[in-house]
Design an enzyme around this catalytic site. Structure first.
Site, PDB file in Angstrom:
ATOM      1  N   ALA A  15      36.974  27.344  35.534  1.00 15.67           N
ATOM      2  CA  ALA A  15      35.923  28.513  35.016  1.00 15.67           C
ATOM      3  C   ALA A  15      36.392  29.503  36.284  1.00 15.67           C
ATOM      4  CB  ALA A  15      34.519  28.114  35.131  1.00 15.67           C
ATOM      5  N   GLY A  44      36.938  23.312  34.503  1.00 10.72           N
ATOM      6  CA  GLY A  44      36.649  23.760  33.233  1.00 10.72           C
ATOM      7  C   GLY A  44      38.176  23.480  32.325  1.00 10.72           C
ATOM      8  N   GLU A  55      37.818  19.929  31.446  1.00 10.92           N
ATOM      9  CA  GLU A  55      36.796  19.867  30.320  1.00 10.92           C
ATOM     10  C   GLU A  55      37.035  20.466  29.116  1.00 10.92           C
ATOM     11  OE1 GLU A  55      34.083  21.837  33.269  1.00 10.92           O
ATOM     12  OE2 GLU A  55      32.755  20.122  33.038  1.00 10.92           O
ATOM     13  N   GLU A  72      34.815  20.476  41.331  1.00  9.27           N
ATOM     14  CA  GLU A  72      33.652  21.434  41.385  1.00  9.27           C
ATOM     15  C   GLU A  72      32.986  21.064  42.605  1.00  9.27           C
ATOM     16  OE1 GLU A  72      34.547  19.980  38.780  1.00  9.27           O
ATOM     17  OE2 GLU A  72      34.457  21.471  36.805  1.00  9.27           O
TER      18      GLU A  72
HETATM   19  N1  CO8 Z   1      38.927  31.130  39.081  1.00  6.86           N
HETATM   20  C1  CO8 Z   1      39.311  32.292  39.525  1.00  6.86           C
HETATM   21  N2  CO8 Z   1      40.608  32.511  39.893  1.00  6.86           N
HETATM   22  C2  CO8 Z   1      41.462  31.776  40.040  1.00  6.86           C
HETATM   23  C3  CO8 Z   1      41.011  30.321  39.842  1.00  6.86           C
HETATM   24  C4  CO8 Z   1      39.900  30.045  39.020  1.00  6.86           C
HETATM   25  N3  CO8 Z   1      39.172  28.840  38.824  1.00  6.86           N
HETATM   26  N4  CO8 Z   1      42.150  29.593  40.070  1.00  6.86           N
HETATM   27  C5  CO8 Z   1      43.017  30.145  40.642  1.00  6.86           C
HETATM   28  N5  CO8 Z   1      42.819  31.515  40.680  1.00  6.86           N
HETATM   29  C6  CO8 Z   1      43.515  32.827  41.131  1.00  6.86           C
HETATM   30  C7  CO8 Z   1      43.426  32.618  42.703  1.00  6.86           C
HETATM   31  O1  CO8 Z   1      42.357  33.094  43.072  1.00  6.86           O
HETATM   32  C8  CO8 Z   1      44.790  33.488  42.866  1.00  6.86           C
HETATM   33  O2  CO8 Z   1      44.424  34.778  42.863  1.00  6.86           O
HETATM   34  P1  CO8 Z   1      45.275  35.924  43.771  1.00  6.86           P
HETATM   35  O3  CO8 Z   1      46.643  35.905  43.587  1.00  6.86           O
HETATM   36  O4  CO8 Z   1      44.578  37.251  43.392  1.00  6.86           O
HETATM   37  O5  CO8 Z   1      44.836  35.499  45.240  1.00  6.86           O
HETATM   38  C9  CO8 Z   1      45.639  33.239  41.764  1.00  6.86           C
HETATM   39  O6  CO8 Z   1      44.842  32.544  40.641  1.00  6.86           O
HETATM   40  C10 CO8 Z   1      46.696  32.116  42.015  1.00  6.86           C
HETATM   41  O7  CO8 Z   1      46.232  31.105  42.576  1.00  6.86           O
HETATM   42  P2  CO8 Z   1      46.323  30.570  44.006  1.00  6.86           P
HETATM   43  O8  CO8 Z   1      47.048  31.249  44.759  1.00  6.86           O
HETATM   44  O9  CO8 Z   1      45.512  29.666  44.575  1.00  6.86           O
HETATM   45  O10 CO8 Z   1      47.781  29.470  43.601  1.00  6.86           O
HETATM   46  P3  CO8 Z   1      48.417  28.283  44.124  1.00  6.86           P
HETATM   47  O11 CO8 Z   1      49.484  27.733  43.449  1.00  6.86           O
HETATM   48  O12 CO8 Z   1      48.267  28.336  45.753  1.00  6.86           O
HETATM   49  O13 CO8 Z   1      47.101  27.061  44.073  1.00  6.86           O
HETATM   50  C11 CO8 Z   1      45.465  26.007  42.673  1.00  6.86           C
HETATM   51  C12 CO8 Z   1      46.778  26.516  42.469  1.00  6.86           C
HETATM   52  C13 CO8 Z   1      45.614  24.534  43.161  1.00  6.86           C
HETATM   53  C14 CO8 Z   1      45.257  25.552  40.874  1.00  6.86           C
HETATM   54  C15 CO8 Z   1      44.425  26.877  43.098  1.00  6.86           C
HETATM   55  O14 CO8 Z   1      44.545  28.133  42.547  1.00  6.86           O
HETATM   56  C16 CO8 Z   1      43.084  26.359  43.043  1.00  6.86           C
HETATM   57  O15 CO8 Z   1      42.618  25.505  43.499  1.00  6.86           O
HETATM   58  N6  CO8 Z   1      42.143  26.859  42.025  1.00  6.86           N
HETATM   59  C17 CO8 Z   1      40.701  26.530  41.968  1.00  6.86           C
HETATM   60  C18 CO8 Z   1      40.686  25.419  41.003  1.00  6.86           C
HETATM   61  C19 CO8 Z   1      39.395  25.120  40.877  1.00  6.86           C
HETATM   62  O16 CO8 Z   1      38.668  24.606  41.734  1.00  6.86           O
HETATM   63  N7  CO8 Z   1      38.999  24.971  39.365  1.00  6.86           N
HETATM   64  C20 CO8 Z   1      37.521  24.570  39.134  1.00  6.86           C
HETATM   65  C21 CO8 Z   1      36.735  25.853  39.077  1.00  6.86           C
HETATM   66  S1  CO8 Z   1      34.979  25.375  38.785  1.00  6.86           S
HETATM   67  C22 CO8 Z   1      34.804  24.893  37.441  1.00  6.86           C
HETATM   68  O17 CO8 Z   1      35.820  24.906  36.508  1.00  6.86           O
HETATM   69  C23 CO8 Z   1      33.525  24.463  36.729  1.00  6.86           C
HETATM   70  C24 CO8 Z   1      33.404  24.482  35.078  1.00  6.86           C
HETATM   71  C25 CO8 Z   1      32.047  24.644  34.802  1.00  6.86           C
HETATM   72  C26 CO8 Z   1      30.951  25.659  35.443  1.00  6.86           C
HETATM   73  C27 CO8 Z   1      29.892  25.759  34.938  1.00  6.86           C
HETATM   74  C28 CO8 Z   1      28.930  26.167  35.863  1.00  6.86           C
HETATM   75  C29 CO8 Z   1      27.698  26.443  35.671  1.00  6.86           C
END
Ligand code: CO8
Length: 260
Positions: free
Chosen positions: A66, A111, A114, A134
């Site tokens: 998400a 997500g 999921e 998460e």
């Molecule tokens: N949301 C928003 N932006 C994201 C997300 C995300 N989930 N994942 C990556 N991005 C963005 C980064 O912020 C970055 O943006 P920018 O270039 O502007 O800085 C761009 O995508 C590229 O990402 P990275 O530079 O981080 O790329 P890397 O290759 O270094 O890393 C990863 C890749 C490992 C995938 C890393 O991006 C990461 O850890 N992302 C987050 C993953 C995560 O934690 N996902 C779970 C989110 S929580 C969730 O999904 C809950 C679902 C249910 C929610 C219900 C709540 C009530």
């Protein structure tokens, strides 16, 4: 329909829905959830579509979760609405009338894992990565991860993944039953399409009845599930496809199912 964060394409009866938000690794923001809902409704209502494939655009991500920027703004009330909104989309995917195959091409986190679990079958590229990270953000899975993951892989491994928040690679995901098959990245869509075609060569009403029996049966007791199965079996027995399938077998020819 014109989409910004999703691409939608139908070829020879297979609809391919790709999440396409490259600047955020295909993370699901509100607009993307709405577009996915529209795309799935389109595919489910289009008689020309037999099977749907869900994938992520680009090489790197299926869906990186998400949108964390949106999660950052949530509070008690909006958090619940946010979770319910995503859950509604995943419910639509899981309980729709057509099989949905997730072709997981890269990061499928939070997500992303999921939404892949709401699909009926998962094929992963060797480069895919899964996980429920998460807790690293101080939240928990909100799009069904606490419910679908234990049902797929068992409670112990699900809790290890949900409480530890680690990523797992495609091989490990396959070992624990989270994905059905791991393939080379370049053959992912070919494999998913071949599976879609195989399913489309079967009786469409039988496929739909089987999906419904499994989906509804998993939510109830064994006895009730068996009653649901008998009802679905009877429904399949009332079709022209069943007459065609059985007589083709007896005449040693290929069946030509009509979906009637
Ligand atoms: N949301 C928003 N932006 C994201 C997300 C995300 N989930 N994942 C990556 N991005 C963005 C980064 O912020 C970055 O943006 P920018 O270039 O502007 O800085 C761009 O995508 C590229 O990402 P990275 O530079 O981080 O790329 P890397 O290759 O270094 O890393 C990863 C890749 C490992 C995938 C890393 O991006 C990461 O850890 N992302 C987050 C993953 C995560 O934690 N996902 C779970 C989110 S929580 C969730 O999904 C809950 C679902 C249910 C929610 C219900 C709540 C009530």
């Amino acid at each position: 329909m014109a989409y910004e964060n999703v691409t939608y394409e139908v070829k020879d009866g297979v609809a391919v829905i790709s999440v396409s938000r490259p600047k955020a690794l295909n993370a699901l923001n509100g607009a993307t959830l709405s577009e996915l809902e529209d795309a799935f409704r389109d595919a489910f209502s289009d008689d020309a579509v037999g099977v749907v494939i869900l994938t992520g655009a680009g090489e790197k991500a299926f869906v990186a979760g998400a949108d964390i920027g949106e999660i950052a703004e949530l509070n008690l009330e909006t958090g619940k609405a946010f979770a319910l909104r995503g859950q509604a989309l995943l419910h639509l995917i899981e309980n729709g009338p057509k099989p949905v195959i997730a072709a997981v091409n890269g990061y499928a986190l939070g997500g992303g894992t999921e939404i892949a679990m709401a699909c009926h079958i998962r094929i992963a590229s060797r480069k895919a990565k899964f996980g429920q990270p998460e807790v690293n953000l101080g939240v928990i899975p909100g799009y069904g991860g606490t419910q679908r993951l234990p049902r797929l892989v068992g409670k112990g491994i699900a809790l290890e993944l949900i409480l530890g928040g680690d990523m797992l690679d495609a091989e490990r995901a396959c070992q624990i039953g989270l994905v059905n098959k791991v393939v080379e990245p370049e053959s992912l869509m070919e494999e998913a399409t071949a599976l879609a075609r195989k399913i489309m060569s079967k009786g469409p009403i039988a496929v739909r009845c089987a999906l419904e029996a499994v989906n509804r049966g998993l939510q109830t007791t064994l006895d009730e599930g068996l009653r649901i199965e008998a009802d679905m079996f009877a429904r399949a027995c009332s079709t022209e496809d069943k007459d065609e399938g059985t007589s083709a077998f007896l005449a040693k020819r290929k069946p030509e199912f009509k979906g009637r």
